[in-house]
Design a protein around this motif. Sequence first.
Motif, PDB file in Angstrom:
ATOM      1  N   SER A 262       0.886  -1.059   0.134  1.00 29.76           N
ATOM      2  CA  SER A 262       0.102   0.043  -0.136  1.00 29.76           C
ATOM      3  C   SER A 262       0.862   1.324  -0.004  1.00 29.76           C
ATOM      4  O   SER A 262       0.224   2.283   0.202  1.00 29.76           O
ATOM      5  CB  SER A 262      -0.915  -0.067   1.336  1.00 29.76           C
ATOM      6  N   SER A 263       2.195   1.081  -0.345  1.00 25.98           N
ATOM      7  CA  SER A 263       3.032   2.313  -0.221  1.00 25.98           C
ATOM      8  C   SER A 263       3.642   2.626  -1.469  1.00 25.98           C
ATOM      9  O   SER A 263       4.952   3.440  -1.532  1.00 25.98           O
ATOM     10  CB  SER A 263       4.103   1.832   0.849  1.00 25.98           C
ATOM     11  N   ALA A 264       3.072   2.134  -2.612  1.00 22.15           N
ATOM     12  CA  ALA A 264       3.517   2.526  -3.787  1.00 22.15           C
ATOM     13  C   ALA A 264       2.515   3.470  -4.568  1.00 22.15           C
ATOM     14  O   ALA A 264       1.513   3.290  -5.011  1.00 22.15           O
ATOM     15  CB  ALA A 264       4.099   1.221  -4.603  1.00 22.15           C
ATOM     16  N   ILE A 265       3.239   4.581  -5.061  1.00 23.40           N
ATOM     17  CA  ILE A 265       2.268   5.510  -6.053  1.00 23.40           C
ATOM     18  C   ILE A 265       2.700   5.582  -7.542  1.00 23.40           C
ATOM     19  O   ILE A 265       3.677   4.896  -7.974  1.00 23.40           O
ATOM     20  CB  ILE A 265       2.513   7.018  -5.550  1.00 23.40           C
ATOM     21  N   ALA A 266       1.839   5.584  -8.308  1.00 22.40           N
ATOM     22  CA  ALA A 266       1.884   5.753  -9.685  1.00 22.40           C
ATOM     23  C   ALA A 266       1.633   7.085 -10.249  1.00 22.40           C
ATOM     24  O   ALA A 266       0.467   7.639  -9.669  1.00 22.40           O
ATOM     25  CB  ALA A 266       1.038   4.663 -10.610  1.00 22.40           C
ATOM     26  N   CYS A 267       2.411   7.676 -11.399  1.00 18.21           N
ATOM     27  CA  CYS A 267       1.880   9.343 -11.580  1.00 18.21           C
ATOM     28  C   CYS A 267       2.465   9.226 -12.912  1.00 18.21           C
ATOM     29  O   CYS A 267       3.776   8.936 -13.378  1.00 18.21           O
ATOM     30  CB  CYS A 267       2.524  10.196 -10.672  1.00 18.21           C
ATOM     31  N   SER A 268       1.562   9.609 -14.034  1.00 21.82           N
ATOM     32  CA  SER A 268       2.085  10.027 -15.290  1.00 21.82           C
ATOM     33  C   SER A 268       2.026  11.419 -15.503  1.00 21.82           C
ATOM     34  O   SER A 268       1.797  12.225 -16.510  1.00 21.82           O
ATOM     35  CB  SER A 268       1.002   9.336 -16.337  1.00 21.82           C
ATOM     36  N   ARG A 269       2.331  12.392 -14.529  1.00 18.12           N
ATOM     37  CA  ARG A 269       2.072  13.983 -14.405  1.00 18.12           C
ATOM     38  C   ARG A 269       2.733  14.396 -15.755  1.00 18.12           C
ATOM     39  O   ARG A 269       2.214  15.357 -16.256  1.00 18.12           O
ATOM     40  CB  ARG A 269       2.784  14.449 -13.142  1.00 18.12           C
TER      41      ARG A 269
ATOM     42  N   ASP B   5      -2.642  -4.872 -11.308  1.00 20.75           N
ATOM     43  CA  ASP B   5      -3.224  -6.265 -11.575  1.00 20.75           C
ATOM     44  C   ASP B   5      -2.097  -7.250 -11.910  1.00 20.75           C
ATOM     45  O   ASP B   5      -1.981  -8.320 -11.409  1.00 20.75           O
ATOM     46  CB  ASP B   5      -4.311  -6.159 -12.550  1.00 20.75           C
ATOM     47  N   ARG B   6      -1.274  -7.062 -12.848  1.00 19.32           N
ATOM     48  CA  ARG B   6      -0.210  -7.763 -13.596  1.00 19.32           C
ATOM     49  C   ARG B   6       1.072  -8.230 -12.724  1.00 19.32           C
ATOM     50  O   ARG B   6       1.298  -9.100 -12.612  1.00 19.32           O
ATOM     51  CB  ARG B   6       0.214  -7.379 -14.886  1.00 19.32           C
ATOM     52  N   SER B   7       1.241  -6.869 -12.062  1.00 19.56           N
ATOM     53  CA  SER B   7       2.338  -7.339 -11.159  1.00 19.56           C
ATOM     54  C   SER B   7       2.259  -7.845  -9.741  1.00 19.56           C
ATOM     55  O   SER B   7       2.998  -8.300  -8.991  1.00 19.56           O
ATOM     56  CB  SER B   7       2.994  -5.863 -10.951  1.00 19.56           C
ATOM     57  N   GLY B   8       1.075  -7.603  -9.262  1.00 22.97           N
ATOM     58  CA  GLY B   8       0.731  -7.907  -7.929  1.00 22.97           C
ATOM     59  C   GLY B   8       0.878  -6.794  -6.764  1.00 22.97           C
ATOM     60  O   GLY B   8       0.948  -7.089  -5.600  1.00 22.97           O
ATOM     61  N   VAL B   9       1.382  -5.652  -7.589  1.00 22.83           N
ATOM     62  CA  VAL B   9       1.708  -4.565  -6.632  1.00 22.83           C
ATOM     63  C   VAL B   9       0.480  -3.528  -6.601  1.00 22.83           C
ATOM     64  O   VAL B   9       0.011  -3.151  -7.499  1.00 22.83           O
ATOM     65  CB  VAL B   9       3.070  -3.883  -7.241  1.00 22.83           C
ATOM     66  N   GLU B  10       0.085  -3.206  -5.351  1.00 20.54           N
ATOM     67  CA  GLU B  10      -0.981  -2.133  -5.020  1.00 20.54           C
ATOM     68  C   GLU B  10      -0.415  -0.779  -5.609  1.00 20.54           C
ATOM     69  O   GLU B  10       0.524  -0.408  -4.589  1.00 20.54           O
ATOM     70  CB  GLU B  10      -1.845  -2.263  -3.800  1.00 20.54           C
ATOM     71  N   LEU B  11      -0.987  -0.220  -6.399  1.00 16.07           N
ATOM     72  CA  LEU B  11      -0.336   1.085  -6.722  1.00 16.07           C
ATOM     73  C   LEU B  11      -1.707   2.025  -6.413  1.00 16.07           C
ATOM     74  O   LEU B  11      -2.799   2.021  -6.840  1.00 16.07           O
ATOM     75  CB  LEU B  11      -0.069   1.082  -8.349  1.00 16.07           C
ATOM     76  N   GLU B  12      -1.336   3.391  -5.833  1.00 19.85           N
ATOM     77  CA  GLU B  12      -2.121   4.460  -5.900  1.00 19.85           C
ATOM     78  C   GLU B  12      -1.953   5.355  -6.738  1.00 19.85           C
ATOM     79  O   GLU B  12      -0.779   6.046  -6.917  1.00 19.85           O
ATOM     80  CB  GLU B  12      -1.928   5.103  -4.299  1.00 19.85           C
ATOM     81  N   VAL B  13      -2.590   5.729  -7.769  1.00 18.91           N
ATOM     82  CA  VAL B  13      -2.534   6.652  -8.839  1.00 18.91           C
ATOM     83  C   VAL B  13      -2.745   7.735  -8.320  1.00 18.91           C
ATOM     84  O   VAL B  13      -3.769   8.302  -7.839  1.00 18.91           O
ATOM     85  CB  VAL B  13      -3.583   6.255 -10.139  1.00 18.91           C
ATOM     86  N   ILE B  14      -1.964   9.039  -8.334  1.00 13.61           N
ATOM     87  CA  ILE B  14      -1.953  10.398  -8.107  1.00 13.61           C
ATOM     88  C   ILE B  14      -1.681  11.102  -9.131  1.00 13.61           C
ATOM     89  O   ILE B  14      -1.092  10.633 -10.353  1.00 13.61           O
ATOM     90  CB  ILE B  14      -1.039  10.613  -6.916  1.00 13.61           C
ATOM     91  N   ALA B  15      -2.194  12.570  -9.116  1.00 18.22           N
ATOM     92  CA  ALA B  15      -2.167  13.325 -10.238  1.00 18.22           C
ATOM     93  C   ALA B  15      -1.024  14.120  -9.829  1.00 18.22           C
ATOM     94  O   ALA B  15      -0.285  14.351 -10.872  1.00 18.22           O
ATOM     95  CB  ALA B  15      -3.314  14.197 -10.427  1.00 18.22           C
ATOM     96  N   HIS B  16      -0.559  14.548  -9.072  1.00 16.93           N
ATOM     97  CA  HIS B  16       0.442  15.811  -8.476  1.00 16.93           C
ATOM     98  C   HIS B  16       0.375  16.916  -9.658  1.00 16.93           C
ATOM     99  O   HIS B  16       1.414  17.196 -10.508  1.00 16.93           O
ATOM    100  CB  HIS B  16       1.984  14.965  -8.480  1.00 16.93           C
ATOM    101  N   ALA B  17      -0.530  17.362  -9.731  1.00 18.16           N
ATOM    102  CA  ALA B  17      -1.071  18.294 -10.970  1.00 18.16           C
ATOM    103  C   ALA B  17      -0.282  19.333 -10.641  1.00 18.16           C
ATOM    104  O   ALA B  17       0.081  19.974  -9.847  1.00 18.16           O
ATOM    105  CB  ALA B  17      -2.668  18.673 -10.703  1.00 18.16           C
ATOM    106  N   ALA B  18       0.168  19.909 -11.877  1.00 17.07           N
ATOM    107  CA  ALA B  18       0.909  21.311 -12.152  1.00 17.07           C
ATOM    108  C   ALA B  18      -0.103  22.580 -11.380  1.00 17.07           C
ATOM    109  O   ALA B  18      -1.273  22.190 -11.248  1.00 17.07           O
ATOM    110  CB  ALA B  18       0.736  21.797 -13.630  1.00 17.07           C
ATOM    111  N   PRO B  19       0.466  23.570 -10.676  1.00 21.24           N
ATOM    112  CA  PRO B  19       2.033  23.766 -10.757  1.00 21.24           C
ATOM    113  C   PRO B  19       2.770  22.943  -9.666  1.00 21.24           C
ATOM    114  O   PRO B  19       4.009  23.429  -9.477  1.00 21.24           O
ATOM    115  CB  PRO B  19       2.053  24.951 -10.600  1.00 21.24           C
ATOM    116  N   ALA B  20       2.472  22.017  -8.894  1.00 24.64           N
ATOM    117  CA  ALA B  20       3.072  21.309  -8.100  1.00 24.64           C
ATOM    118  C   ALA B  20       4.571  20.818  -8.673  1.00 24.64           C
ATOM    119  O   ALA B  20       4.502  20.321  -9.867  1.00 24.64           O
ATOM    120  CB  ALA B  20       2.391  20.089  -7.571  1.00 24.64           C
TER     121      ALA B  20
END
Length: 269
Positions: free
Chosen positions: A4-11, A32-47
């Motif tokens: 539960s500690s991994a994030i994904a981001c395509s900012r 799903d394929r890796s078995g790693v729970e990923l929290e998708v975040i935006a980290h939107a501009a202008p961050a």
Amino acid sequence: MTTSSAIACSRMYNLSPRISTLWDQLFHWLADRSGVELEVIAHAAPAPLSELWARPDMGAVFMCGFPFSQLSPAERPQPLAAPVSLADWANGQPVYTSHIVAARDKQLTEADLATARWGWTVRDSQSGYNAPREFFAMLANRPSAAQTVGSLLNPRGVVDAIRSDTIDVGAIDAYAFQLMAMHEPDMIAPLRIVATTKPAPFPLLVAARQQSADIVDALRAALLGAHQDTEGSDILASLGLSAFAKPDVAAYDQLPIRARAIDAALGAW
């Protein structure tokens, strides 16, 4: 295996809600394929992207090759995979370029480019800063300094600056341009490509250096095999990609050398 500690981001390539949704689909497939729970975040501009890249919970996050290359091996996040675009400029390799773009109704010669008003995004960007500077440095009969406007932050900022006649030309990551052409053609309708820069290694998906080896290995294996999975291949195609490839770290190490040569020729913009 889950976490539960991994994030994904395509900012870097969240160019519109429609395109962001496609990246979310990729990350859900990856989880799903890796078995790693990923929290998708935006980290939107202008961050600041630098804050994103410093997070210790990165699982699959896009990172520009130039800031990656600026870090020592001990400081770098762990490389997972680099995209291979279906576009002709990629030639089947995990590389990208920048398109030098101008207003569609503005005819520019090479001499005009030498005296044009140039826009740039941020100074740690390969596609939006170093690539156009490298292109400008190679122009014949150029002045010692360019007329520049920055920072424009991202490709959307370049598009808006051209549309408002704040700048004459700017550089847009060719893959970002590809995504907009595929899914948001109205965004680039006022533009035309004047030139294309030298290729550079593609921005890569990375995990934090603190992430465990089993998480990194699972994510990397799923990404590198995505093109062999029916659903994964369909998602890749929707993003204009043929596959993910193993990043060539040595290729990224060439980017600071290229930047220093540009600095010597032009100085900073």
